[in-house]
Design an enzyme around this catalytic site. Structure first.
Site, PDB file in Angstrom:
ATOM      1  N   ASP A  77      -5.102 -36.406  -8.585  1.00  0.00           N
ATOM      2  CA  ASP A  77      -6.322 -37.085  -8.120  1.00  0.00           C
ATOM      3  C   ASP A  77      -6.646 -38.312  -8.964  1.00  0.00           C
ATOM      4  O   ASP A  77      -6.245 -38.413 -10.125  1.00  0.00           O
ATOM      5  CB  ASP A  77      -7.524 -36.134  -8.194  1.00  0.00           C
ATOM      6  CG  ASP A  77      -7.581 -35.153  -7.039  1.00  0.00           C
ATOM      7  OD1 ASP A  77      -6.594 -35.073  -6.275  1.00  0.00           O
ATOM      8  OD2 ASP A  77      -8.595 -34.444  -6.921  1.00  0.00           O
ATOM      9  N   HIS A 223      -4.508 -34.520 -12.629  1.00  0.00           N
ATOM     10  CA  HIS A 223      -4.991 -35.901 -12.608  1.00  0.00           C
ATOM     11  C   HIS A 223      -3.981 -36.828 -13.283  1.00  0.00           C
ATOM     12  O   HIS A 223      -3.463 -36.492 -14.355  1.00  0.00           O
ATOM     13  CB  HIS A 223      -6.350 -36.010 -13.303  1.00  0.00           C
ATOM     14  CG  HIS A 223      -7.431 -35.225 -12.622  1.00  0.00           C
ATOM     15  ND1 HIS A 223      -7.567 -33.861 -12.796  1.00  0.00           N
ATOM     16  CD2 HIS A 223      -8.404 -35.611 -11.756  1.00  0.00           C
ATOM     17  CE1 HIS A 223      -8.598 -33.437 -12.063  1.00  0.00           C
ATOM     18  NE2 HIS A 223      -9.112 -34.467 -11.425  1.00  0.00           N
TER      19      HIS A 223
END
Length: 308
Positions: A77, A223
């Site tokens: 993300d 991430h």
């Protein structure tokens, strides 16, 4: 004395209701405003309860990204980030793994070369939103506009129409759910994460946190940037990647993007997807999975150590 034929005859019956005075009507109207606001806010935020991992895995397995039992979907993300994302691309190349990157529309336009290179290397780009904000107040028109805008940015930069949507922080409100459907995107959250956005994240903590909840058919949230997290926390994730992939392979699981995970590309009732740049998205089989019946990677690792 008797009545003449010209005298009116009294009629008995219910009297017409007397309307309340204006002051009472105004008070009732004002009292109804908070109730209406509360109902609207509830309809907006209640779907976000799917953020709770246990509830999501048990009651909404498709939203949790539960797919083929022999496959693990690897997702990242908050990118693209010109500093950190290229390092993840290099690491994934070395591991011979492809992943799904949930990107922010504004970052795609700011760093189109990174987004384009991510797609060129065979990874999948999906929509994370236009910006990384929290949707505390209902704004369905804005949600629809920004999700569609982010999807168009991905399509224009990479030539490939995105399939999936994951809202920032995993807060899937009713407005954002509707926005995804209008854009022809399927919402997908996760079944395991690494808590890799924290200031005290390490490679060992990321690996242990992921593997505590990860089973075959699961979707991993990591991430590739610290854009909305503690500075440099992505370094722990990058360091943890080789061990995570190795552990999955030792457990007999393949690692790849959501495109290979056995999920349908668009929700029921979604907008028909159109070809972009001559590339036409394909439908995928929605394969049943039962994650509760499979041991986690953590328990598998403990069993292997005790058996050895």
């Amino acid at each position: 004395m008797s009545r003449t034929s010209h005298e009116p005859v009294p009629v008995s019956g219910p009297r017409a209701p007397v309307p309340p005075p204006p002051s009472v009507r105004r008070a009732a109207a004002l009292a109804a405003v908070p109730l209406a606001v509360t109902a609207a806010a509830g309809a907006h935020i209640v779907p976000a309860a799917t953020w709770l991992p246990g509830l999501r895995r048990r009651c909404f397995p498709r939203l949790a990204g539960i797919g083929r039992p022999g496959h693990v979907a690897l997702t990242f993300d908050d990118g693209p980030d010109p500093l950190s994302t290229p390092l993840f691309l290099e690491a994934l190349d070395e591991l011979m793994v492809r992943a799904t990157f949930f990107v922010l529309g504004e970052s795609v336009l700011r760093h189109p070369e990174v987004a384009r290179e991510t797609a060129r290397r065979g990874h999948e780009l999906a929509v994370h939103g236009w910006t990384h904000d929290r949707p505390w107040l209902p704004a369905p028109a804005r949600d629809a506009r920004e999700v569609a805008r982010a999807a168009e940015a991905v399509a224009e930069v990479t030539g490939r129409r995105p399939r999936w949507y994951r809202p920032p922080y995993g807060i899937l409100t009713s407005g954002r759910w509707a926005a995804a459907r209008r854009a022809g995107l399927r919402p997908v959250l996760w079944s395991a994460w690494g808590r890799d956005w924290t200031v005290d994240a390490t490679a060992d903590s990321v690996r242990a946190t992921v593997e505590a909840d990860l089973r075959g058919g699961g979707t991993v949230l990591l991430h590739d940037t610290d854009r909305a997290a503690a500075p440099d926390c992505w370094k722990a994730t990058l360091e943890a990647l080789p061990a995570l992939v190795t552990d999955c392979r030792r457990a007999g699981l393949t690692v790849g993007p959501l495109a290979d995970h056995g999920l349908r590309a668009a929700p029921s009732g979604g907008v028909r997807r159109r070809a972009v740049g001559g590339v036409r998205p394909h439908a995928e089989e929605d394969v049943p999975a039962s994650p509760a019946a499979l041991p986690s990677l953590h328990s598998q690792g403990q069993h292997a150590r005790s058996a050895g």
